[in-house]
Design a protein around this motif. Structure first.
Motif, PDB file in Angstrom:
ATOM      1  N   ARG A  11       3.403 -16.857 -14.471  1.00 28.31           N
ATOM      2  CA  ARG A  11       4.440 -15.985 -13.912  1.00 28.31           C
ATOM      3  C   ARG A  11       3.965 -14.532 -13.883  1.00 28.31           C
ATOM      4  N   THR A  12       3.326 -14.094 -14.962  1.00 28.00           N
ATOM      5  CA  THR A  12       2.807 -12.732 -15.029  1.00 28.00           C
ATOM      6  C   THR A  12       1.770 -12.504 -13.936  1.00 28.00           C
ATOM      7  N   ARG A  13       0.878 -13.452 -13.757  1.00 31.93           N
ATOM      8  CA  ARG A  13      -0.138 -13.338 -12.704  1.00 31.93           C
ATOM      9  C   ARG A  13       0.515 -13.258 -11.322  1.00 31.93           C
ATOM     10  N   GLN A  14       1.526 -14.102 -11.093  1.00 34.52           N
ATOM     11  CA  GLN A  14       2.227 -14.092  -9.812  1.00 34.52           C
ATOM     12  C   GLN A  14       2.869 -12.728  -9.562  1.00 34.52           C
ATOM     13  N   LEU A  15       3.520 -12.167 -10.566  1.00 35.26           N
ATOM     14  CA  LEU A  15       4.170 -10.872 -10.406  1.00 35.26           C
ATOM     15  C   LEU A  15       3.153  -9.761 -10.141  1.00 35.26           C
ATOM     16  N   ILE A  16       2.017  -9.809 -10.822  1.00 33.43           N
ATOM     17  CA  ILE A  16       0.966  -8.810 -10.594  1.00 33.43           C
ATOM     18  C   ILE A  16       0.436  -8.920  -9.163  1.00 33.43           C
ATOM     19  N   GLU A  17       0.203 -10.144  -8.710  1.00 32.32           N
ATOM     20  CA  GLU A  17      -0.297 -10.342  -7.348  1.00 32.32           C
ATOM     21  C   GLU A  17       0.711  -9.857  -6.304  1.00 32.32           C
ATOM     22  N   LEU A  18       1.990 -10.131  -6.524  1.00 35.25           N
ATOM     23  CA  LEU A  18       3.026  -9.676  -5.591  1.00 35.25           C
ATOM     24  C   LEU A  18       3.114  -8.153  -5.585  1.00 35.25           C
ATOM     25  N   GLY A  19       3.007  -7.541  -6.758  1.00 32.42           N
ATOM     26  CA  GLY A  19       2.977  -6.075  -6.823  1.00 32.42           C
ATOM     27  C   GLY A  19       1.776  -5.515  -6.088  1.00 32.42           C
ATOM     28  N   GLY A  20       0.658  -6.219  -6.166  1.00 31.69           N
ATOM     29  CA  GLY A  20      -0.532  -5.811  -5.436  1.00 31.69           C
ATOM     30  C   GLY A  20      -0.319  -5.830  -3.935  1.00 31.69           C
ATOM     31  N   LEU A  21       0.444  -6.805  -3.459  1.00 29.05           N
ATOM     32  CA  LEU A  21       0.749  -6.856  -2.022  1.00 29.05           C
ATOM     33  C   LEU A  21       1.619  -5.674  -1.600  1.00 29.05           C
ATOM     34  N   VAL A  22       2.560  -5.302  -2.446  1.00 28.45           N
ATOM     35  CA  VAL A  22       3.404  -4.139  -2.150  1.00 28.45           C
ATOM     36  C   VAL A  22       2.535  -2.892  -2.043  1.00 28.45           C
ATOM     37  N   ALA A  23       1.597  -2.742  -2.967  1.00 31.73           N
ATOM     38  CA  ALA A  23       0.690  -1.593  -2.935  1.00 31.73           C
ATOM     39  C   ALA A  23      -0.253  -1.671  -1.740  1.00 31.73           C
ATOM     40  N   LYS A  24      -0.775  -2.861  -1.457  1.00 33.46           N
ATOM     41  CA  LYS A  24      -1.724  -3.048  -0.352  1.00 33.46           C
ATOM     42  C   LYS A  24      -1.084  -2.684   0.989  1.00 33.46           C
ATOM     43  N   ALA A  25       0.198  -2.969   1.138  1.00 30.52           N
ATOM     44  CA  ALA A  25       0.923  -2.629   2.361  1.00 30.52           C
ATOM     45  C   ALA A  25       1.322  -1.153   2.390  1.00 30.52           C
ATOM     46  N   GLU A  26       0.951  -0.423   1.357  1.00 28.50           N
ATOM     47  CA  GLU A  26       1.232   1.010   1.216  1.00 28.50           C
ATOM     48  C   GLU A  26       2.728   1.320   1.149  1.00 28.50           C
ATOM     49  N   LEU A  27       3.510   0.338   0.724  1.00 28.86           N
ATOM     50  CA  LEU A  27       4.955   0.537   0.650  1.00 28.86           C
ATOM     51  C   LEU A  27       5.355   1.509  -0.451  1.00 28.86           C
ATOM     52  N   VAL A  28       4.597   1.550  -1.526  1.00 28.82           N
ATOM     53  CA  VAL A  28       4.917   2.461  -2.626  1.00 28.82           C
ATOM     54  C   VAL A  28       4.865   3.903  -2.119  1.00 28.82           C
TER      55      VAL A  28
END
Length: 85
Positions: A11-28
């Motif tokens: 679950r932790t890995r999944q959440l980190i990967e999903l957060g990475g997608l948010v960052a990769k899309a420059e949404l932050v």
């Protein structure tokens, strides 16, 4: 390792990967780290997927995401990009 520990790590890995997608899309940066805005956008997306246009939206977003992953891999050998299905 106990089963609950394995599940927690997954679950932790999944959440980190999903957060990475948010960052990769420059949404932050685009949202100026406004978490209420990001959450609202995710809720809008979930509503769209639940609607009668959900299948169309999912197919469109999936194609666009795969194209972006392929472009990132081609440009800089990005190993963080998953292989397309």
């Amino acid at each position: 390792m106990r089963e609950w520990q394995v599940k927690r790590r997954e679950r932790t890995r999944q959440l980190i990967e999903l957060g990475g997608l948010v960052a990769k899309a420059e949404l932050v940066d685009l949202a100026d780290d406004d978490r209420a805005m990001l959450y609202g956008a995710f809720l809008w997306m979930a509503d769209k997927l639940r609607s009668d246009q959900g299948d169309h939206a999912a197919a469109l977003w999936r194609r666009r995401g795969k194209r972006a992953f392929n472009m990132a891999q081609a440009e800089n050998g990005d190993l963080d990009s998953p292989a397309p299905d």
